[in-house]
Scaffold this motif. Structure first.
Motif, PDB file in Angstrom:
ATOM      1  N   UNK A 170       0.787  -1.226   0.000  1.00  0.00           N
ATOM      2  CA  UNK A 170       0.000   0.000   0.000  1.00  0.00           C
ATOM      3  C   UNK A 170       0.818   1.274   0.000  1.00  0.00           C
ATOM      4  N   UNK A 171       2.134   1.147   0.073  1.00  0.00           N
ATOM      5  CA  UNK A 171       2.995   2.322   0.052  1.00  0.00           C
ATOM      6  C   UNK A 171       3.233   2.945   1.407  1.00  0.00           C
ATOM      7  N   UNK A 172       2.722   2.321   2.464  1.00  0.00           N
ATOM      8  CA  UNK A 172       2.919   2.873   3.798  1.00  0.00           C
ATOM      9  C   UNK A 172       4.304   2.618   4.354  1.00  0.00           C
ATOM     10  N   UNK A 173       4.987   1.628   3.793  1.00  0.00           N
ATOM     11  CA  UNK A 173       6.349   1.287   4.205  1.00  0.00           C
ATOM     12  C   UNK A 173       7.212   1.148   2.962  1.00  0.00           C
ATOM     13  N   UNK A 174       8.409   1.698   3.002  1.00  0.00           N
ATOM     14  CA  UNK A 174       9.305   1.594   1.852  1.00  0.00           C
ATOM     15  C   UNK A 174       9.768   0.151   1.677  1.00  0.00           C
ATOM     16  N   UNK A 175      10.152  -0.172   0.457  1.00  0.00           N
ATOM     17  CA  UNK A 175      10.632  -1.523   0.166  1.00  0.00           C
ATOM     18  C   UNK A 175      11.878  -1.835   0.987  1.00  0.00           C
ATOM     19  N   UNK A 176      12.741  -0.843   1.137  1.00  0.00           N
ATOM     20  CA  UNK A 176      13.975  -1.060   1.888  1.00  0.00           C
ATOM     21  C   UNK A 176      13.680  -1.349   3.363  1.00  0.00           C
ATOM     22  N   UNK A 177      12.787  -0.560   3.958  1.00  0.00           N
ATOM     23  CA  UNK A 177      12.455  -0.769   5.369  1.00  0.00           C
ATOM     24  C   UNK A 177      11.674  -2.070   5.560  1.00  0.00           C
ATOM     25  N   UNK A 178      10.772  -2.354   4.623  1.00  0.00           N
ATOM     26  CA  UNK A 178      10.023  -3.601   4.703  1.00  0.00           C
ATOM     27  C   UNK A 178      10.930  -4.815   4.578  1.00  0.00           C
TER      28      UNK A 178
END
Length: 254
Positions: free
Chosen positions: A101-109
């Motif tokens: 959903x875009x609430x978390x960046x791919x890097x952080x996720x």
């Protein structure tokens, strides 16, 4: 399992919870200036608690009266995890949903998911060490046990069950976001307990890829394709399906 064995297991899980709580508090205090490392360690400690306690909790499945005692323990420790691990998902699917959903960046996720799987491995190694100490009779059996074969149905049915449970769980998480945290933790614990009761004898009702790997590492080693499809792909697809419906379809029809 005798009452003494159950008491030992409960004390062990309580000790793990207290230790993880201290580690999380220390991490927040000392690593505020290093947000990524802090995030990684907090997620790792939290997932470690869930995986380690669940590994031990599985040994209480035969405590009388069955299945009431096991379900009570499941509910109680789920509430405990919810109250003590605020801010952590402890589930790759729970991290995948905000990433979609875009609430978390791919890097952080990706960082959180890596922490969850590292914790899953560490929890399994730690519990094997604890079981080797022989503090309770079931520990000897757990240590010598290979793949426990949690799938007591066909692979297709197991895939559908884990996918369905993941959909139900993730939808519920989204629906109760605005609920008072005091009540939300009990609602989620009740749902998990109900899902375990409904499908625990068929697949284990895990719907958490990291937890599944920690609980059934031997099974992944013996039948990697089957177990990765059921316990990794199915819940992940369920999560993506929920995220798509929640973000793309529901806003258009509401």
């Amino acid at each position: 399992m005798a009452a003494g064995g159950a008491g030992t297991s409960l004390l062990l899980m309580a000790g793990i919870t207290v230790t993880v709580g201290l580690c999380r508090r220390l991490t927040r205090r000392r690593l505020r200036a290093h947000p990524r490392l802090c995030t990684f360690l907090l997620e790792m400690f939290s997932t470690f608690q869930v995986c380690a306690c669940t590994n031990e909790l599985c040994l209480l499945g035969n405590v009388e009266p069955k299945p009431h005692a096991a379900l009570t323990f499941t509910y109680g420790f789920t509430v405990l995890h919810g109250l003590t691990l605020t801010g952590s998902t402890c589930n790759p699917c729970g991290t995948l949903q905000p990433m979609w959903g875009g609430g978390t960046s791919v890097k952080m996720g990706g960082l959180k998911i890596a922490a969850q799987f590292v914790a899953a491995v560490l929890a399994r190694v730690f519990m094997n060490f604890i079981w080797s100490l022989g503090m309770a009779e079931p520990h000897f059996e757990a240590l010598s046990q290979g793949c426990s074969n949690p799938m007591q149905t066909t692979e297709t049915q197991a895939f559908c069950i884990e996918l369905l449970f993941s959909v139900v769980f993730q939808l519920t998480i989204l629906r109760v976001e605005s609920v008072n945290p005091k009540y939300k933790v009990h609602l989620i614990a009740l749902l998990i307990t109900m899902l375990v009761y409904a499908g625990g004898n068929l697949t284990g009702a895990i719907f958490n890829p990291a937890l599944a790997f920690s609980l059934h590492a031997h099974c992944f080693y013996d039948k990697f394709l089957s177990y990765s499809l059921v316990y990794w792909i199915a819940p992940s697809l369920g999560t993506i399906l929920v995220a798509f419906i929640w973000d793309e379809i529901l806003p258009r029809i509401s």
